[in-house]
Scaffold this motif. Structure first.
Motif, mmCIF file in Angstrom:
data_model
loop_
_atom_site.group_PDB
_atom_site.id
_atom_site.type_symbol
_atom_site.label_atom_id
_atom_site.label_comp_id
_atom_site.label_asym_id
_atom_site.label_seq_id
_atom_site.Cartn_x
_atom_site.Cartn_y
_atom_site.Cartn_z
ATOM 1 N N GLY A 1 0.831 -1.186 0.000
ATOM 2 C CA GLY A 1 0.000 0.000 0.000
ATOM 3 C C GLY A 1 0.871 1.243 0.000
ATOM 4 N N SER A 2 0.277 2.394 0.211
ATOM 5 C CA SER A 2 1.058 3.627 0.186
ATOM 6 C C SER A 2 1.998 3.752 1.383
ATOM 7 N N LYS A 3 1.597 3.212 2.550
ATOM 8 C CA LYS A 3 2.455 3.288 3.735
ATOM 9 C C LYS A 3 2.782 1.918 4.315
ATOM 10 N N VAL A 4 1.817 1.011 4.294
ATOM 11 C CA VAL A 4 1.998 -0.336 4.835
ATOM 12 C C VAL A 4 1.392 -1.336 3.857
ATOM 13 N N TYR A 5 1.663 -2.610 4.083
ATOM 14 C CA TYR A 5 1.029 -3.623 3.254
ATOM 15 C C TYR A 5 -0.467 -3.605 3.497
ATOM 16 N N GLU A 6 -1.217 -4.000 2.479
ATOM 17 C CA GLU A 6 -2.668 -4.051 2.583
ATOM 18 C C GLU A 6 -3.158 -5.414 2.101
ATOM 19 N N ILE A 7 -4.397 -5.748 2.463
ATOM 20 C CA ILE A 7 -5.010 -7.007 2.057
ATOM 21 C C ILE A 7 -6.278 -6.703 1.275
ATOM 22 N N ASP A 8 -6.384 -7.257 0.084
ATOM 23 C CA ASP A 8 -7.579 -7.108 -0.742
ATOM 24 C C ASP A 8 -8.672 -8.011 -0.171
#
Length: 95
Positions: A27-34
């Motif tokens: 993501g823009s700052k941290v990992y993200e989950i779809d």
């Protein structure tokens, strides 16, 4: 329900290769989950592998995406193009 990565994430890269559904991304700052791809590893493992490898425990349940085990299993089947009759025969011993 799908999982989410909190802002406490340190971007250690441990979770990224663990996801069998390719639901985790930068993501823009941290990992993200779809949430459309996250099955909490249902269909692959007994427990979410991303949570198991996270060194700071920043992967939590996503209250915005509540799903039952059956819904997660259906999502697994859809994502992996598993025909229902084939799935039943292979995984449940049905014909």
């Amino acid at each position: 329900m799908a999982l989410l990565i909190t802002s406490e994430c340190i971007n250690c890269d441990m979770c990224l290769p663990e996801c069998p559904n390719i639901a985790i991304f930068e993501g823009s700052k941290v990992y993200e989950i779809d949430p459309l791809r996250c099955t909490e590893c249902v269909g692959f493992y007994d427990a979410p592998t991303c949570k198991a490898v996270c060194p700071i425990d920043c992967i939590k349940q996503d209250p915005a995406h509540i799903e039952t085990q059956d819904q997660l299993l259906d999502k697994f089947k859809d994502l992996n193009i598993v025909g229902r009759s084939i799935f039943k025969k292979v995984y449940r011993g049905s014909s």
